[in-house]
Design a protein around this motif. Structure first.
Motif, PDB file in Angstrom:
ATOM      1  N   ALA A  66       0.837  -1.195   0.000  1.00 21.33           N
ATOM      2  CA  ALA A  66       0.000   0.000   0.000  1.00 21.33           C
ATOM      3  C   ALA A  66       0.874   1.248   0.000  1.00 21.33           C
ATOM      4  N   TYR A  67       1.964   1.199   0.794  1.00 21.56           N
ATOM      5  CA  TYR A  67       2.854   2.351   0.870  1.00 21.56           C
ATOM      6  C   TYR A  67       3.520   2.599  -0.489  1.00 21.56           C
ATOM      7  N   ALA A  68       3.984   1.504  -1.117  1.00 22.94           N
ATOM      8  CA  ALA A  68       4.635   1.650  -2.422  1.00 22.94           C
ATOM      9  C   ALA A  68       3.650   2.209  -3.438  1.00 22.94           C
TER      10      ALA A  68
ATOM     11  N   GLY B 252      11.929   4.507 -13.960  1.00 24.96           N
ATOM     12  CA  GLY B 252      10.637   3.959 -14.363  1.00 24.96           C
ATOM     13  C   GLY B 252      10.461   2.501 -13.973  1.00 24.96           C
ATOM     14  N   VAL B 253      11.578   1.793 -13.765  1.00 18.55           N
ATOM     15  CA  VAL B 253      11.495   0.380 -13.339  1.00 18.55           C
ATOM     16  C   VAL B 253      10.681   0.260 -12.056  1.00 18.55           C
ATOM     17  N   PHE B 254      10.862   1.246 -11.195  1.00 19.44           N
ATOM     18  CA  PHE B 254      10.231   1.157  -9.877  1.00 19.44           C
ATOM     19  C   PHE B 254       8.727   1.405  -9.939  1.00 19.44           C
ATOM     20  N   TYR B 255       8.267   1.836 -11.118  1.00 20.72           N
ATOM     21  CA  TYR B 255       6.844   2.139 -11.237  1.00 20.72           C
ATOM     22  C   TYR B 255       5.983   0.919 -10.927  1.00 20.72           C
ATOM     23  N   LEU B 256       6.499  -0.264 -11.266  1.00 21.70           N
ATOM     24  CA  LEU B 256       5.714  -1.480 -11.065  1.00 21.70           C
ATOM     25  C   LEU B 256       5.943  -2.119  -9.695  1.00 21.70           C
ATOM     26  N   THR B 257       6.734  -1.445  -8.853  1.00 18.53           N
ATOM     27  CA  THR B 257       7.024  -2.017  -7.536  1.00 18.53           C
ATOM     28  C   THR B 257       5.776  -2.475  -6.779  1.00 18.53           C
ATOM     29  N   PRO B 258       4.698  -1.671  -6.743  1.00 20.09           N
ATOM     30  CA  PRO B 258       3.522  -2.137  -5.989  1.00 20.09           C
ATOM     31  C   PRO B 258       2.971  -3.458  -6.521  1.00 20.09           C
ATOM     32  N   VAL B 259       3.014  -3.648  -7.846  1.00 18.09           N
ATOM     33  CA  VAL B 259       2.537  -4.909  -8.417  1.00 18.09           C
ATOM     34  C   VAL B 259       3.430  -6.063  -7.962  1.00 18.09           C
ATOM     35  N   PHE B 260       4.749  -5.831  -8.052  1.00 17.96           N
ATOM     36  CA  PHE B 260       5.679  -6.881  -7.645  1.00 17.96           C
ATOM     37  C   PHE B 260       5.528  -7.188  -6.155  1.00 17.96           C
ATOM     38  N   ALA B 261       5.342  -6.130  -5.349  1.00 13.00           N
ATOM     39  CA  ALA B 261       5.199  -6.344  -3.909  1.00 13.00           C
ATOM     40  C   ALA B 261       3.927  -7.137  -3.621  1.00 13.00           C
TER      41      ALA B 261
END
Lengths: 131, 173
Positions: A30-32, B140-149
């Protein structure tokens, strides 16, 4: 084994700390999401008149700004997170009818009165337009 | 000229590592056949084997199994030394480090599910860092971090539950 008993059997494999770890993981997601996907949220309104910068206002407090132009006064209304041209002396009222601007990069231009209202912020939807 | 024969006698541990690594490789190859919406989001079923080996035989054997799996799995899938191989390798190394630390948590409170979620996060964390530094040098790689998390939590929990269940069945035998 019924579905409910099967579920209870799976859940019995989880120990108290596991729930904590899962909750922490979800919080991290959620934070990310909240920090990385905030793109497009504007942080200030930029008003230009006659090609010159008239003023920059944070989108945190409610206020109205009166901008003088060749035809008269353009009234700009700023609210938390959004801004609009409330009234304009121009003949076609395009900038007024655009309504509230909420995205970074959005612009309302009152060409006859030479006033423009733009929202700036991190990560607008585009950084340039070509025609 | 004297004929020399080098005899390698595998120990019980060697056989055990080979058996577990084989199971993990099968899961890796089977998983590659599952179509997935996003590159990088994978269930990571082979980590179930790593978790079981870690719980039953310790960290050293788990590391062997995980690294053999990455190596042989990439050879079988034609990914050896391709970018995907280095992503897998970095993910496996990071999760082994995290598992080595997390295995010392009190077992009464933290079961295989915790370890699995930790390992999944280590996996995506290392892969994102490697991807950012080497493959896609852009934030921009980090943009998908929430999906990966989100995938890490979901698959971490699922893999952990399967590992916990298998461990229960194995210890009851």
């Amino acid at each position: 084994m019924s579905a409910r008993a099967a579920l209870a059997d799976w859940l019995s494999l989880l120990r108290p700390g596991d729930w904590l770890v899962i909750a922490a993981g979800l919080l991290l997601c959620a934070y990310a999401g909240a920090t990385l996907w905030r793109g497009g949220a504007p942080d200030k309104a930029v008003i230009r008149a006659g090609g010159e910068l008239f003023g920059e206002y944070p989108l945190s407090a409610r206020r109205t700004v009166e901008v003088p132009g060749p035809l008269g006064v353009t009234l700009i209304e700023i609210e938390p997170g959004r801004a609009r041209v409330a009234a304009d002396p121009g003949p076609r009222q395009y900038c007024v009818r655009q309504g509230w601007l909420t995205q970074a990069g959005a612009v309302a231009i009152c060409a006859p009165n030479q006033v423009s209202l733009g929202l700036s912020g991190r990560g607008g939807q585009y950084d340039s337009l070509n025609y | 000229m004297t004929r020399s024969t080098i005899e390698l006698t595998p120990t019980a541990e060697d056989r055990r590592i080979a058996r577990h690594a084989a199971a993990a490789i099968v899961l890796t190859v089977a998983e590659a056949a599952i179509p997935l919406p996003l590159p990088g989001v994978k269930p990571g079923l082979a980590n179930i084997v790593t978790l079981i080996v870690l719980a039953r035989w310790g960290w050293r054997e788990a590391a062997w199994v995980a690294l053999l799996r990455v190596l042989a799995g990439s050879l079988l899938l034609g990914q050896f030394l391709a970018p995907g191989f280095f992503l897998s390798l970095s993910g496996a190394l990071a999760s082994l480090v995290v598992l080595g630390l997390a295995m010392h948590l009190p077992r009464r409170w933290f079961g295989p599910v915790s370890l699995s979620v930790f390992a999944a996060f280590a996996h995506i964390g290392a892969q994102l860092v490697v991807a950012r530094l080497w493959l896609v040098p852009h934030d921009g790689v980090f943009y998908l971090t929430p999906v990966f998390a989100g995938a890490a939590v979901l698959f971490g929990v699922v893999n952990g539950l399967i590992a916990a269940r298998l461990l229960r069945a194995l210890s009851a035998r």
